[in-house]
Design an enzyme around this catalytic site. Sequence first.
Site, PDB file in Angstrom:
ATOM      1  N   SER A  66       0.857  -1.195   0.000  1.00 33.10           N
ATOM      2  CA  SER A  66       0.000   0.000   0.000  1.00 33.10           C
ATOM      3  C   SER A  66       0.890   1.242   0.000  1.00 33.10           C
ATOM      4  CB  SER A  66      -0.873   0.036   1.259  1.00 33.10           C
ATOM      5  OG  SER A  66      -1.510   1.291   1.392  1.00 33.10           O
ATOM      6  N   TYR A 114      -1.501   0.038  10.765  1.00 36.84           N
ATOM      7  CA  TYR A 114      -1.749  -0.398   9.381  1.00 36.84           C
ATOM      8  C   TYR A 114      -0.545  -0.047   8.498  1.00 36.84           C
ATOM      9  CZ  TYR A 114      -3.693  -0.915   4.727  1.00 36.84           C
ATOM     10  OH  TYR A 114      -3.884  -1.283   3.409  1.00 36.84           O
TER      11      TYR A 114
HETATM   12  P1  NDP Z   1     -11.704  -5.815   0.680  1.00 38.70           P
HETATM   13  O1  NDP Z   1     -12.128  -5.649   2.092  1.00 38.70           O
HETATM   14  O2  NDP Z   1     -12.694  -5.552  -0.387  1.00 38.70           O
HETATM   15  O3  NDP Z   1     -11.110  -7.296   0.472  1.00 38.70           O
HETATM   16  C1  NDP Z   1     -10.281  -7.890   1.425  1.00 38.70           C
HETATM   17  C2  NDP Z   1     -10.176  -9.379   1.168  1.00 38.70           C
HETATM   18  O4  NDP Z   1      -9.283  -9.949   2.133  1.00 38.70           O
HETATM   19  C3  NDP Z   1     -11.505 -10.088   1.320  1.00 38.70           C
HETATM   20  O5  NDP Z   1     -11.658 -11.009   0.260  1.00 38.70           O
HETATM   21  C4  NDP Z   1     -11.392 -10.808   2.638  1.00 38.70           C
HETATM   22  O6  NDP Z   1     -12.086 -12.038   2.548  1.00 38.70           O
HETATM   23  C5  NDP Z   1      -9.881 -11.082   2.702  1.00 38.70           C
HETATM   24  N1  NDP Z   1      -9.419 -11.259   4.075  1.00 38.70           N
HETATM   25  C6  NDP Z   1      -9.372 -10.339   5.067  1.00 38.70           C
HETATM   26  N2  NDP Z   1      -8.937 -10.891   6.208  1.00 38.70           N
HETATM   27  C7  NDP Z   1      -8.704 -12.205   5.923  1.00 38.70           C
HETATM   28  C8  NDP Z   1      -8.255 -13.315   6.682  1.00 38.70           C
HETATM   29  N3  NDP Z   1      -7.946 -13.188   7.991  1.00 38.70           N
HETATM   30  N4  NDP Z   1      -8.143 -14.519   6.088  1.00 38.70           N
HETATM   31  C9  NDP Z   1      -8.459 -14.663   4.782  1.00 38.70           C
HETATM   32  N5  NDP Z   1      -8.885 -13.660   3.998  1.00 38.70           N
HETATM   33  C10 NDP Z   1      -9.019 -12.448   4.579  1.00 38.70           C
HETATM   34  O7  NDP Z   1     -10.425  -4.868   0.514  1.00 38.70           O
HETATM   35  P2  NDP Z   1      -9.416  -4.626  -0.714  1.00 38.70           P
HETATM   36  O8  NDP Z   1      -9.736  -5.466  -1.864  1.00 38.70           O
HETATM   37  O9  NDP Z   1      -9.329  -3.169  -0.881  1.00 38.70           O
HETATM   38  O10 NDP Z   1      -8.065  -5.098  -0.024  1.00 38.70           O
HETATM   39  C11 NDP Z   1      -7.201  -6.058  -0.574  1.00 38.70           C
HETATM   40  C12 NDP Z   1      -5.781  -5.737  -0.144  1.00 38.70           C
HETATM   41  O11 NDP Z   1      -5.407  -4.472  -0.687  1.00 38.70           O
HETATM   42  C13 NDP Z   1      -5.556  -5.620   1.347  1.00 38.70           C
HETATM   43  O12 NDP Z   1      -4.315  -6.219   1.657  1.00 38.70           O
HETATM   44  C14 NDP Z   1      -5.502  -4.115   1.592  1.00 38.70           C
HETATM   45  O13 NDP Z   1      -4.744  -3.794   2.718  1.00 38.70           O
HETATM   46  C15 NDP Z   1      -4.827  -3.665   0.318  1.00 38.70           C
HETATM   47  N6  NDP Z   1      -5.012  -2.279  -0.058  1.00 38.70           N
HETATM   48  C16 NDP Z   1      -6.257  -1.732  -0.215  1.00 38.70           C
HETATM   49  C17 NDP Z   1      -6.385  -0.420  -0.617  1.00 38.70           C
HETATM   50  C18 NDP Z   1      -7.711   0.254  -0.757  1.00 38.70           C
HETATM   51  O14 NDP Z   1      -7.763   1.516  -0.709  1.00 38.70           O
HETATM   52  N7  NDP Z   1      -8.792  -0.459  -0.980  1.00 38.70           N
HETATM   53  C19 NDP Z   1      -5.220   0.388  -0.955  1.00 38.70           C
HETATM   54  C20 NDP Z   1      -3.954  -0.271  -0.732  1.00 38.70           C
HETATM   55  C21 NDP Z   1      -3.876  -1.563  -0.338  1.00 38.70           C
HETATM   56  P3  NDP Z   1     -12.964 -12.682   3.721  1.00 38.70           P
HETATM   57  O15 NDP Z   1     -13.522 -11.567   4.548  1.00 38.70           O
HETATM   58  O16 NDP Z   1     -13.998 -13.488   2.989  1.00 38.70           O
HETATM   59  O17 NDP Z   1     -12.010 -13.540   4.459  1.00 38.70           O
HETATM   60  C1  8X3 Z   2      -5.084   1.604   1.818  1.00 41.03           C
HETATM   61  C2  8X3 Z   2      -4.752   2.959   1.318  1.00 41.03           C
HETATM   62  O1  8X3 Z   2      -4.197   5.333   2.064  1.00 41.03           O
HETATM   63  O2  8X3 Z   2      -6.186   4.276   3.004  1.00 41.03           O
HETATM   64  O3  8X3 Z   2      -3.930   0.845   1.972  1.00 41.03           O
HETATM   65  O4  8X3 Z   2      -4.007   3.618   3.721  1.00 41.03           O
HETATM   66  S1  8X3 Z   2      -4.782   4.093   2.616  1.00 41.03           S
END
Ligand code: NDP
Ligand code: 8X3
Length: 257
Positions: free
Chosen positions: A142, A155
């Site tokens: 991220s 985070y």
């Molecule tokens: P979502 O919440 O839409 O998706 C997160 C996914 O992670 C879900 O499918 C969830 O599945 C899974 N997950 C969470 N915890 C667990 C666990 N303990 N075991 C297995 N699966 C898990 O968020 P995003 O798609 O946005 O996030 C995906 C990644 O991208 C993350 O690592 C996030 O930190 C990162 N990210 C997101 C950003 C954003 O602004 N959206 C920006 C930068 C990075 P389930 O709940 O079914 O287990």
């Molecule tokens: C998620 C992006 O800027 O909300 O990783 O931390 S931010």
Amino acid sequence: MTSSKTIFVTGATSGFGKSIAFTFAQHGWNLIISGRRTSRLEAIADEIREQYNVAVLTLCFDVRDRDAVTQAINTLPHDWKQIDVLVNNAGLASGVNTIQEGDFNDWDRMIDTNIKGLLNVSRCIMPMMIHRKKGHIVNIGSVAGKTVYLKGNVYCATKAAVDALSQAMRIDMLPHGIKVTCLHPGSAETEFSLVRLHGDEKAAAKIYEGYDPLVAQDIADAVYFAATRPEHVVLNDIVITSKAQANPYYFHKQSAT
Ligand code: NDP
Ligand code: 8X3
């Protein structure tokens, strides 16, 4: 199972992971998709099987549960152990607090999922890639791992750890011919903010007001691009934001009317 390539995507029940699964399926890749929410995972698998001529295997586990991760991956049928790309995407932010007001449960959730979960899955899949002398690991970091922001503390630290672990993997995997990419997205509209804000839909929607954030497909496109470079080329580090974002702190937003 068709003879095309196989991608393993963690966190495929929503957001980036779901889009990555659909994007690779569209290009004929077989999929191993995982997440905790079984019914969602199965519905996504059914939808992909209906739309594309690919094989889909679902693995329902919590990446924090080391025994469950090990059991699920080590007992994969032989054909499914030929994993070409692993996307360590499962992750989350939980809570928005200063450290002195931090919630211990939020901290454990983030550290155990984003750092230890990524390690648990990687530890099981790396030997399979080493055995085949090829593979590609894509870690979802991220911009929060590049620049710390107010109330982002733990985070941000977990995503800085993903950055550091990606560099470490690159060194460890070098003699084995395995590529490592770390992709660092900026703000993207998924379920991320809903989870971070503990289900507060109104507050989560506000995060994306006044600008066009990234969408999950933007990240899926970048992962697909990274995974389909010529064999001798590795995209090591990719930072991707919307046009309205300079870093986690600076946005150019339209003011509300
Ligand atoms: P979502 O919440 O839409 O998706 C997160 C996914 O992670 C879900 O499918 C969830 O599945 C899974 N997950 C969470 N915890 C667990 C666990 N303990 N075991 C297995 N699966 C898990 O968020 P995003 O798609 O946005 O996030 C995906 C990644 O991208 C993350 O690592 C996030 O930190 C990162 N990210 C997101 C950003 C954003 O602004 N959206 C920006 C930068 C990075 P389930 O709940 O079914 O287990
Ligand atoms: C998620 C992006 O800027 O909300 O990783 O931390 S931010």
